[in-house]
Design a protein around this motif. Sequence first.
Motif, PDB file in Angstrom:
ATOM      1  N   THR B 296       0.927  -1.217   0.076  1.00 20.95           N
ATOM      2  CA  THR B 296      -0.064  -0.012   0.029  1.00 20.95           C
ATOM      3  C   THR B 296       0.844   1.095   0.055  1.00 20.95           C
ATOM      4  O   THR B 296       1.732   1.501   0.669  1.00 20.95           O
ATOM      5  N   THR B 300      -1.032   8.001  -1.347  1.00 20.32           N
ATOM      6  CA  THR B 300      -1.950   7.987  -2.471  1.00 20.32           C
ATOM      7  C   THR B 300      -3.025   6.774  -2.240  1.00 20.32           C
ATOM      8  O   THR B 300      -3.952   6.688  -3.036  1.00 20.32           O
ATOM      9  N   THR B 302      -2.545   3.781  -3.176  1.00 25.33           N
ATOM     10  CA  THR B 302      -2.529   3.060  -4.105  1.00 25.33           C
ATOM     11  C   THR B 302      -2.239   1.549  -3.703  1.00 25.33           C
ATOM     12  O   THR B 302      -1.269   1.443  -2.768  1.00 25.33           O
ATOM     13  N   LEU B 323       3.354  -1.782  -8.749  1.00 24.41           N
ATOM     14  CA  LEU B 323       3.144  -0.419  -7.956  1.00 24.41           C
ATOM     15  C   LEU B 323       3.914   0.610  -8.796  1.00 24.41           C
ATOM     16  O   LEU B 323       3.367   1.489  -8.635  1.00 24.41           O
ATOM     17  N   ARG B 326       2.244   1.554 -11.702  1.00 30.01           N
ATOM     18  CA  ARG B 326       0.956   2.355 -11.481  1.00 30.01           C
ATOM     19  C   ARG B 326       1.178   3.720 -11.186  1.00 30.01           C
ATOM     20  O   ARG B 326       0.633   4.560 -11.579  1.00 30.01           O
ATOM     21  N   MET B 327       2.208   3.800 -10.428  1.00 27.50           N
ATOM     22  CA  MET B 327       2.471   5.334  -9.843  1.00 27.50           C
ATOM     23  C   MET B 327       3.095   5.941 -10.914  1.00 27.50           C
ATOM     24  O   MET B 327       2.946   7.249 -10.985  1.00 27.50           O
ATOM     25  N   GLN B 330       0.219   7.104 -12.888  1.00 22.85           N
ATOM     26  CA  GLN B 330      -0.469   8.213 -12.207  1.00 22.85           C
ATOM     27  C   GLN B 330       0.347   9.552 -12.396  1.00 22.85           C
ATOM     28  O   GLN B 330      -0.528  10.563 -12.607  1.00 22.85           O
TER      29      GLN B 330
END
Lengths: 333, 425
Positions: B296, B300, B302, B323, B326-327, B330
Amino acid sequence: MPRLRPSLFWAARRDISPFAALLLQVCRDLPSTANELRWIREHIASTSSLVPSKLRLWKMCEKRAKGVPLQYVLGTQPFGGLEIKCRPGVLIPRHETEAYTTELAQILLRQTPTRLSILDLCTGTGCIALGLLSLLPPPVHVHGIDISPIAISLANTNLDHNTRLGLLAPQPSSIHFTQADIFSPSLLPSLTPHAWDLLISNPPYISRGAFARETARAVRNYEPRLALVPDRDDETAGLGCASEDVFYARLLQLAGVLTPRRAFFEAAGIEQAVRVINMVKGDARLSGLYPQVEIWRDNPHKEYEVQRFGDHEVPFRGSGGARAVYLCQSDQL
Amino acid sequence: MLAAPWVCRSCARSLRSVGSPRLLRRASTIAALPPALVERARKIAAEHDKLTTALETDFDQKTAVRAGEISRVATALREFEKASASLAELRSLLESNDTELRELARDDLESTQAQLADLGRKLSVALTPKHPFADMPCLLEIRPGPGGTEGRFFADSLFRMYRSYCENKGYPTRIVKYEVSESDGQKGSEGEVALQEAVLEVQQIGAYGEFRGESGMHRVQRVPATEKSGRTHTSAVAVWVLPSFPESPSTDAESEWDNPESDFYIDVAEVRVETMRARGAGGQHVNKTESAIRLTHMPTGTMVSMQDSRSQHTNRREAWRLLRSRMAQQKREAREELAQKLKSSVLASSQITRGDKIRTYNYQQDRCTEHRSGLDVHNLPNVLDGGEKLGEILESVQGWLTERDIQMILAEEQADAAPKGKKGK
Ligand SMILES: C[S@@+](CC[C@H](N)C(=O)[O-])C[C@H]1O[C@@H](n2cnc3c(N)ncnc32)[C@H](O)[C@@H]1O
């Protein structure tokens, strides 16, 4: 154990395969059934055999369906970056053990003298010893000890196996496994001259009652009792503690003499961890030697929470259930 | 006699009969290759000429780099202008009194026009900025929208569609995550399972550039296998395309991970790592085969979870990769949004936000509609098998993306050309 709905078996047959219906009896739900079936298939695809693969698949699923742990069926369990061989008669490495071993290596990496010396008592498959060896920069000196000859032979096999796979750098002089009873009076003389950086142990810690009531069937029926339940009535009487805590009493005795910089013991849960801490606090010499005491939870990340027990405050590291006790000499954690 | 038509009548007819609005669209786009765009290309080409002359007498690293960057615009413009010139010449030949010459010109006209269209497209692409992740491999994340099993079945259809598309194109793929939910024995009409979440890595250089237009809501309209009354259901599946670092922990990737300037950088202290366990005793008491990892990113919220491998170590590594991807996506999206807010509102209409539906797959009508490019494709089975029809759709989306980028540039040009007088810079 609640009965599974028959519709679930149909689902397993139709959604996944007839083998899944077999596995479902032990996996209990479809997602993990699908996972295990995939892992068995992957294992068969990646190992060669004269037996036709369909037959191997059937045999493995059948064995697993009887309740045999998957790690004994496949013969391995991943541990950190290593592949640890598993055999009946030796305890299967647990995920919790893997998690704290990884985290502990990070701590040792951050603040360490050059040549690290690690003593792993009750080493079993050798997973902790080998795991630390793989994560720390050489030269490292590791010594693993176990009472069981099967465990010692398996630990040596694991050293060779992982060296052959290239997962461990070849460095045979810096690690060895020996067979010994940690309660034996002759143990100390063989260890004393060393300056140990870490004494680590995942000893048998389940009480007889909990063994009957709280262990999973696959554990109770297939893993060695010697690895799980301390049956040392003579020593228990001598050391004056609960029978399931007798290994900690002995380990602390050894720590008092060997004075390792750090000591780390896996435990069953919060009650046992607190009892171990009380043993330390109740002993003037040990509490002087190890002013820093922590309880580690199943997910040992950096966050702390402090709880009070009797007279002392104990920091808890990470999240999840209490899993281990960590002792450290004054200037380092 | 007829005036020289832009597109000859027989061509127009054949285009219509093939029923490919995409080609018509494209032709019309090129016919109207905006003058402002050509103007911009000319400016850049002039700069390129100046720089190369300067480099001949006095080599300078920075100048060389800039010249290299803009050389593709200069080249594309040169070719485009050459083709425009030949077209103009052919047109004038059409006016000729010599019948034979007119015939010859007519023969060449069509191919020259096609060539010009193609070069115009190349010029547009050269002018539009390359997406910073364009050359990377990518991760395709597929997740059913809220609603029943029908959406989950369709999520599996899309997963299969992308996987076979990659297979057909010869792109190596890897299943990073494939999580099935309990469906109580039901299966989709095509044998799909109820997919909860899947991540497919397309391990091909440039896959991000090729697939990035797939991000958004994909809508399905069909009669579920379980629907007795024959009623059509509508459900949705979200597809997200993320940039992915090549698997091998090259020094490149690692330094990116440690570099706070990089989109892939994450402050490790901000991530909570959990090995999820069922309630109850752990440790020696039980012997679990699964070793799920959940990460986690606390600032954010996420969250990434991974449990496909027996190895906690592998699950951890894959979770971190996901992760980071995804970051990175974003951060990039946040920057793009900011950049667009600063620009004129022309673009508002062409912006796609996370909730917009981008495509509809209609089974009853055997049709797939791409809402952004306006392309309608029949032969849905071919699309879902990842065949060349899906290729056409992807291509039309690329065209749409380029057009959007061009509009962005034009808006910029306009803003630059507008009389200065506003406050600030
Ligand atoms: C819980 S297992 C731990 C194995 C391994 N370290 C791990 O974490 O997977 C405990 C081990 O202690 C060993 N053991 C039991 N009694 C012992 C004794 N008195 N001296 C040394 N080892 C002992 C068992 O053979 C078993 O391998």
